[in-house]
Design an enzyme around this catalytic site. Sequence first.
Site, short mmCIF file in Angstrom:
data_model
loop_
_atom_site.label_atom_id
_atom_site.label_comp_id
_atom_site.label_asym_id
_atom_site.label_seq_id
_atom_site.Cartn_x
_atom_site.Cartn_y
_atom_site.Cartn_z
N LEU A 319 0.83 -1.20 0.00
CA LEU A 319 0.00 0.00 0.00
C LEU A 319 0.86 1.25 0.00
O LEU A 319 0.44 2.30 -0.44
CB LEU A 319 -0.90 0.03 1.24
CG LEU A 319 -1.96 -1.07 1.34
CD1 LEU A 319 -2.65 -0.99 2.68
CD2 LEU A 319 -2.96 -0.93 0.21
N GLY A 322 5.69 3.73 4.77
CA GLY A 322 5.53 4.66 5.88
C GLY A 322 6.84 4.81 6.59
O GLY A 322 7.84 4.24 6.18
N THR A 326 7.31 -0.76 5.49
CA THR A 326 6.41 -0.82 4.34
C THR A 326 5.04 -1.30 4.80
O THR A 326 4.95 -2.13 5.70
CB THR A 326 6.98 -1.82 3.32
OG1 THR A 326 8.36 -1.56 3.18
CG2 THR A 326 6.31 -1.69 1.99
N ASP A 438 4.97 14.15 11.59
CA ASP A 438 5.02 13.88 10.15
C ASP A 438 3.63 13.97 9.52
O ASP A 438 3.20 13.10 8.80
CB ASP A 438 5.66 12.51 9.91
CG ASP A 438 6.23 12.37 8.49
OD1 ASP A 438 6.34 13.40 7.79
OD2 ASP A 438 6.54 11.24 8.08
#
Length: 633
Positions: A319, A322, A326, A438
Amino acid sequence: MSFTRALPFLLVFLSSWNPSAGDPRTSFVAQFCNSTQSANGPLLADYFVPAMDNLSSLVHSNGYGTTVYGQAPNAVYGLGQCLGDLDSIDCQLCFSEIRSQLPKCYPKTGGRIYLDGCFGRYENYSFFNRIFDANDTSVCNNTRKSSNSGVFTGLLREIVGNVTSSAVGAGGYAVNSASNSGSTIYVLAQCWQNLNKALCNSCLTAATSSILGCAPALEGRALFAGCFIRYSNSLFWNTYQTNSSSSGSDLPWIIPVSVVGALLLIVGFVVWWKIVRKKKSKYFEEFYQPGLTISQSNLHFKYGELKKATGNFSQSNKLGQGSYGTVYKAVLSDNKEVAVKRLLLNTRQWIDQFFNEVNLVNQVRHKNLVKLLGFSVDGPESLLLYEYFANRSLDLFIFDTTPDKHLDWDQRYDIIQGVAEGLAYLHEESETRIIHRDIKASNILLDDKFKPKITDFGLARSFPEDQTHLSTGVAGTLGYMAPEYVVHGHLTEKADVYSFGMLILEIVTGKKCSNAIGPRTGQSLLSKAWNHYRDDTLSEIITESIYTESAKDEIVHVIKTGLFCTQANPHDRPTMLKVVELLRNSKREEEFVLTDPPFLDVDIDVEEGEVSCLLTNSSAQAMSTSSSQFSAR
Ligand SMILES: *[C@@H]1O[C@H](CO)[C@@H](O)[C@H](O)[C@H]1NC(C)=O
Ligand SMILES: *[C@@H]1O[C@H](CO)[C@@H](O)[C@H](O)[C@H]1NC(C)=O
Ligand SMILES: *[C@@H]1O[C@H](CO)[C@@H](O)[C@H](O)[C@H]1NC(C)=O
Ligand SMILES: *[C@@H]1O[C@H](CO)[C@@H](O)[C@H](O)[C@H]1NC(C)=O
Ligand SMILES: *[C@@H]1O[C@H](CO)[C@@H](O)[C@H](O)[C@H]1NC(C)=O
Ligand SMILES: *[C@@H]1O[C@H](CO)[C@@H](O)[C@H](O)[C@H]1NC(C)=O
Ligand SMILES: *[C@@H]1O[C@H](CO)[C@@H](O)[C@H](O)[C@H]1NC(C)=O
């Protein structure tokens, strides 16, 4: 307390015993920045960020890389090198640190940084074959000196000579040690991989004569433009023990512990744990902090089960990427769809990060925050399970102009409001104050009704009440990052507020906060919005697809709120609670005046290792235009 609850602790315990766990050696040695200021800071940023991205991926796969982006005089030449003993995971960890530190030289035309495990440099000219420059130096640790200076110096001369000549013959890297009269000296020599033998030899020869000046200090490092030498009286390089298992790299932190040792540890641990439990010690409760429900066994999943659920982590189920890992789509045996984040874990630091994440995400419950459904710590990597959202992330919608990806203004407004509420909860209402660090469009997930859910607490840190800011290694995403955070590493909730302001601008204009690659066509999003604010023409930057005469005033109010959030001085930015209130009132006419332009004019001087800030113009604009992840973990 169940054993499940104790298990993660056991694993932490084991891993710190693991003789083969690598050390990425991220300790800082030196950083030098060129004294020339780039004539065009913003343009430099446009090339700098993709160059660093490219360099990181090269270094991750080869341990070394060079890259060139852009055209003179703003071109960015980059070079990255891990020392020969680091394996690929440690190299990746080390270079991530370089990547977050090197921008401190920005907007100077160049800079280089030496960590103990890796090296990185960028310039606006081709320096790849330069082996010397004015900043070449040796750093001696004079805190301890050999008591037998004559013998020590002689031995050092001999072993450094041997190691450097092996390095020249062996592709640029060698280590060795020698002992005499009770002293042992360990030496490592490394040329950057692009250099040929002759250049490597010249560099190491010069570095050798420089580092010999450190004797009789027990430790020294030579930092040259083309090579690096270090010696020490203790072993400092990695000796990964891969011989005890054929699949050492698959199971980096369990297998290498000898079976007997591991069994003894486990038995010892279980006994100790039982004693602890008998005494009703509060130890684990303290370790995990109140509120954590890691002990709920239904949160714990088997690694094999999850691996299967993701189709062996197949590329087609990926997807996204991050922080720290992953993310894959997975279908559990009861047909439930979940998102699995695969964390790279093999050092103490990463395990702490992992528990940090489990801890935080578990304490946090809010309709606009993604829920943690479970985790797995029994396999070679640790995994986190989150809710899966069919509409995936916001960036897939707001930057896409195809009609079926269209979100109308009401949907966008709800998203902005929801994210604001989620952040306000993290900052003010959750048990632990949490700074997300973030916030960006790809970290906002959308459920099937397009309600926003903030994800990726991987970079989050719990934030003790008594501290006004955390000074941390900078992590996060350039372009969304508050200037004071990029430059000083000062982290407060106001850094999230800034990122949120950038997010508002993106949602309303449909434009990314930077065009990361290629020559600039226009001004940065932020400066453009600010100019329109000054000219009272903010409605012109609203993306066509959501513009209506009736919604115009409300949208303009939301843009102003976004600008309010991106003011240079963190104290001038509103809290998230205030933002929520401003947004709720957006249908009413409430005028507020922005006093503080959104640019912090930043210039960075590195003098004697100290970073100080002056104020100049182009640089901060540049900072707000560049966009990319620092840490492709
Ligand atoms: C600084 O950059 C200039 C060109 O911009 C270059 O000529 C000079 O050698 C650089 N200095 C160092 C120490 O790299
Ligand atoms: C990095 O740049 C080189 C050319 O400089 C290019 O060949 C390579 O594909 C790039 N790699 C990535 C991952 O962008
Ligand atoms: C590097 O940047 C400086 C300052 O902008 C400029 O004077 C110099 O010409 C540039 N060097 C090259 C090789 O383009
Ligand atoms: C690096 O060298 C330049 C001269 O090229 C000098 O001005 C600068 O002070 C040096 N920096 C450090 C940290 O020694
Ligand atoms: C010097 O060595 C001592 C002892 O090994 C260490 O604690 C200290 O951090 C070192 N200092 C520097 C500047 O490397
Ligand atoms: C260095 O190399 C020479 C010749 O190869 C060898 O005789 C000597 O023992 C070596 N010295 C050390 C300290 O390893
Ligand atoms: C593994 O063992 C063999 C023989 O015992 C040795 O030659 C080799 O260097 C070892 N490899 C590593 C990576 O330690």
